[in-house]
Write a protein that holds these residues in place. Structure first.
Motif, PDB file in Angstrom:
ATOM      1  N   ARG A   8      55.396 -38.385  16.434  1.00  0.00           N
ATOM      2  CA  ARG A   8      56.654 -38.445  17.184  1.00  0.00           C
ATOM      3  C   ARG A   8      56.712 -39.672  18.076  1.00  0.00           C
ATOM      4  O   ARG A   8      57.785 -40.213  18.332  1.00  0.00           O
ATOM      5  CB  ARG A   8      56.858 -37.183  18.007  1.00  0.00           C
ATOM      6  CG  ARG A   8      55.814 -36.927  19.087  1.00  0.00           C
ATOM      7  CD  ARG A   8      55.998 -35.532  19.670  1.00  0.00           C
ATOM      8  NE  ARG A   8      54.959 -35.195  20.626  1.00  0.00           N
ATOM      9  CZ  ARG A   8      55.074 -35.347  21.926  1.00  0.00           C
ATOM     10  NH1 ARG A   8      56.148 -35.892  22.418  1.00  0.00           N
ATOM     11  NH2 ARG A   8      54.100 -34.990  22.738  1.00  0.00           N
ATOM     12  N   LYS A 193      63.183 -30.839  12.436  1.00  0.00           N
ATOM     13  CA  LYS A 193      62.121 -30.675  13.423  1.00  0.00           C
ATOM     14  C   LYS A 193      61.703 -32.010  14.031  1.00  0.00           C
ATOM     15  O   LYS A 193      61.025 -32.038  15.061  1.00  0.00           O
ATOM     16  CB  LYS A 193      60.915 -29.977  12.798  1.00  0.00           C
ATOM     17  CG  LYS A 193      61.246 -28.659  12.106  1.00  0.00           C
ATOM     18  CD  LYS A 193      62.083 -27.732  12.969  1.00  0.00           C
ATOM     19  CE  LYS A 193      62.419 -26.452  12.238  1.00  0.00           C
ATOM     20  NZ  LYS A 193      63.387 -25.605  12.984  1.00  0.00           N
ATOM     21  N   ASP A 230      59.155 -31.391  17.218  1.00  0.00           N
ATOM     22  CA  ASP A 230      58.019 -32.275  17.491  1.00  0.00           C
ATOM     23  C   ASP A 230      58.068 -32.911  18.872  1.00  0.00           C
ATOM     24  O   ASP A 230      57.031 -33.142  19.488  1.00  0.00           O
ATOM     25  CB  ASP A 230      57.955 -33.395  16.439  1.00  0.00           C
ATOM     26  CG  ASP A 230      57.629 -32.877  15.056  1.00  0.00           C
ATOM     27  OD1 ASP A 230      57.048 -31.777  14.965  1.00  0.00           O
ATOM     28  OD2 ASP A 230      57.957 -33.566  14.076  1.00  0.00           O
ATOM     29  N   ALA A 231      59.250 -33.268  19.344  1.00  0.00           N
ATOM     30  CA  ALA A 231      59.386 -34.037  20.585  1.00  0.00           C
ATOM     31  C   ALA A 231      60.391 -33.355  21.497  1.00  0.00           C
ATOM     32  O   ALA A 231      61.597 -33.469  21.301  1.00  0.00           O
ATOM     33  CB  ALA A 231      59.824 -35.466  20.282  1.00  0.00           C
ATOM     34  N   THR A 246      52.454 -30.908  30.824  1.00  0.00           N
ATOM     35  CA  THR A 246      52.483 -30.911  29.367  1.00  0.00           C
ATOM     36  C   THR A 246      52.055 -29.542  28.863  1.00  0.00           C
ATOM     37  O   THR A 246      50.972 -29.059  29.217  1.00  0.00           O
ATOM     38  CB  THR A 246      51.546 -31.982  28.789  1.00  0.00           C
ATOM     39  OG1 THR A 246      51.927 -33.265  29.283  1.00  0.00           O
ATOM     40  CG2 THR A 246      51.623 -32.002  27.262  1.00  0.00           C
ATOM     41  N   ASN A 249      54.092 -28.823  22.696  1.00  0.00           N
ATOM     42  CA  ASN A 249      54.908 -29.945  22.236  1.00  0.00           C
ATOM     43  C   ASN A 249      55.865 -30.480  23.285  1.00  0.00           C
ATOM     44  O   ASN A 249      56.651 -31.395  22.999  1.00  0.00           O
ATOM     45  CB  ASN A 249      55.743 -29.497  21.019  1.00  0.00           C
ATOM     46  CG  ASN A 249      56.749 -28.410  21.401  1.00  0.00           C
ATOM     47  OD1 ASN A 249      56.435 -27.523  22.206  1.00  0.00           O
ATOM     48  ND2 ASN A 249      57.934 -28.460  20.828  1.00  0.00           N
TER      49      ASN A 249
END
Length: 325
Positions: A8, A193, A230-231, A246, A249
């Motif tokens: 990503r 995604k 993903d991001a 964090t 993902n």
């Protein structure tokens, strides 16, 4: 190359720099796989990724008076001036709640919404999006917020990135709710995604400090809906201090307040606003820089003081010197 084989960070990089009490977020595709990813995301969102920046502002609490901040809207007004001095101007401005300070009298609360709109209306950037905080919407279920600023949740696309506004306050408790969760699933089902997702909301979507009301009760359910992507970046306010977390993902970023700061809960057990310093009236407002180190996003916060940066000229000088990226 299969669509799942992309890193990503090979097609989207996010950096941020605080401006007074806000944060400038810069989105830009990196060179690796950029053409391929632009084709994929362009088909999905109707617009291929390209560089742009966003300003996040939060917790202006228009109508708040007295300790610990006797200056009222002064920090908000200064932030507006600083943002207006940026060149180039950001594409979007996102307000992440507690735009006003609540009032039992609807007429008084209406005056506060009108004052907020007057101050926000001074911004040169005309694409502005809002989510409510509990001070805006908890007492009346968001009625005045919708009257003055529109729906409390929604989504839009901008240059290959999908933005989602979530309301986790207007039910009178820290929840998103089943109906909005169902809407979110339907909204996201249209996207691959690999599509970058930016969520902006008021409260944190994880249990940051539940005993201080720094949580969303069904935040896990929201993040489960976002888990396949993903991001994911989540921008929030409420805690009146910068915070980066964090989780799987997702990168969670809290903005500074435009009225007063809360302490770091890791250093104290008491949720008490930091005292006002008349010698440094905007202390605990600052410059934030987020850089992508490859493994994670790294954040540097630089406190904004009169000595370090004097008004909009100081910010412009700092930008020219390349200190913000």
């Amino acid at each position: 190359m299969s669509k799942r084989s992309f890193d990503r960070r090979s097609f989207l990089k996010l950096s941020a720099a605080g401006v007074g009490a806000g944060a400038v977020l810069q989105f830009f595709p990196s060179t690796a796989h950029a053409n391929t990813m632009s084709g994929i995301l362009g088909k999905r969102t109707g617009e291929a990724p390209s560089p742009f920046s966003v300003v996040q502002l939060s917790d202006s609490h228009v109508g708040f008076t007295g300790a610990p901040d006797p200056l009222g809207t002064a920090a908000f007004e200064r932030a507006v001036e600083m943002i207006n001095a940026l060149s180039p101007q950001p594409d979007l401005i996102l307000f992440t709640g507690d735009l006003t300070h609540d009032a039992e009298d609807p007429a008084e609360h209406t005056k506060r919404f009108l004052k907020f709109k007057e101050l926000a209306g001074r911004l040169r950037v005309k694409k502005r999006f809002f989510v409510p905080g509990e001070h805006d919407a908890a007492l009346d279920g968001g009625m005045l917020f919708r009257e003055h600023l529109g729906e409390t949740h929604g989504s839009f696309d901008h240059k290959g990135v999908h933005f989602v506004a979530l309301d986790n306050v207007s039910r009178g408790k820290p929840v998103v709710g089943k109906d909005q969760l169902a809407w979110l699933r339907t909204d996201l089902a249209r996207y691959s995604k690999e599509t970058p997702i930016v969520v902006f909301t008021h409260r944190p979507l994880f249990d940051l400090k539940p005993e201080w009301e720094w949580f969303t009760a069904d935040g896990d359910a929201v993040m489960n809906v976002l888990a396949p992507y993903d991001a994911v970046s989540v921008l929030y306010g409420h805690i009146h201090r910068p915070q980066h977390t964090t989780i799987a993902n997702a990168q969670h970023h809290a903005a500074r307040s435009l009225i007063f700061a809360f302490p770091d809960p890791a250093t104290t057990g008491e949720k008490k606003p930091l005292p006002f310093d008349p010698a440094q009236p905007f202390r605990n407002l600052g410059v934030r820089r987020i850089t992508d180190s490859g493994a994670r996003l790294a954040i540097d916060d630089i406190e904004l003081t009169k000595r370090e940066i004097g008004g909009t000229n100081g910010v412009a000088q700092l930008l020219r010197q390349g200190e913000l990226s």
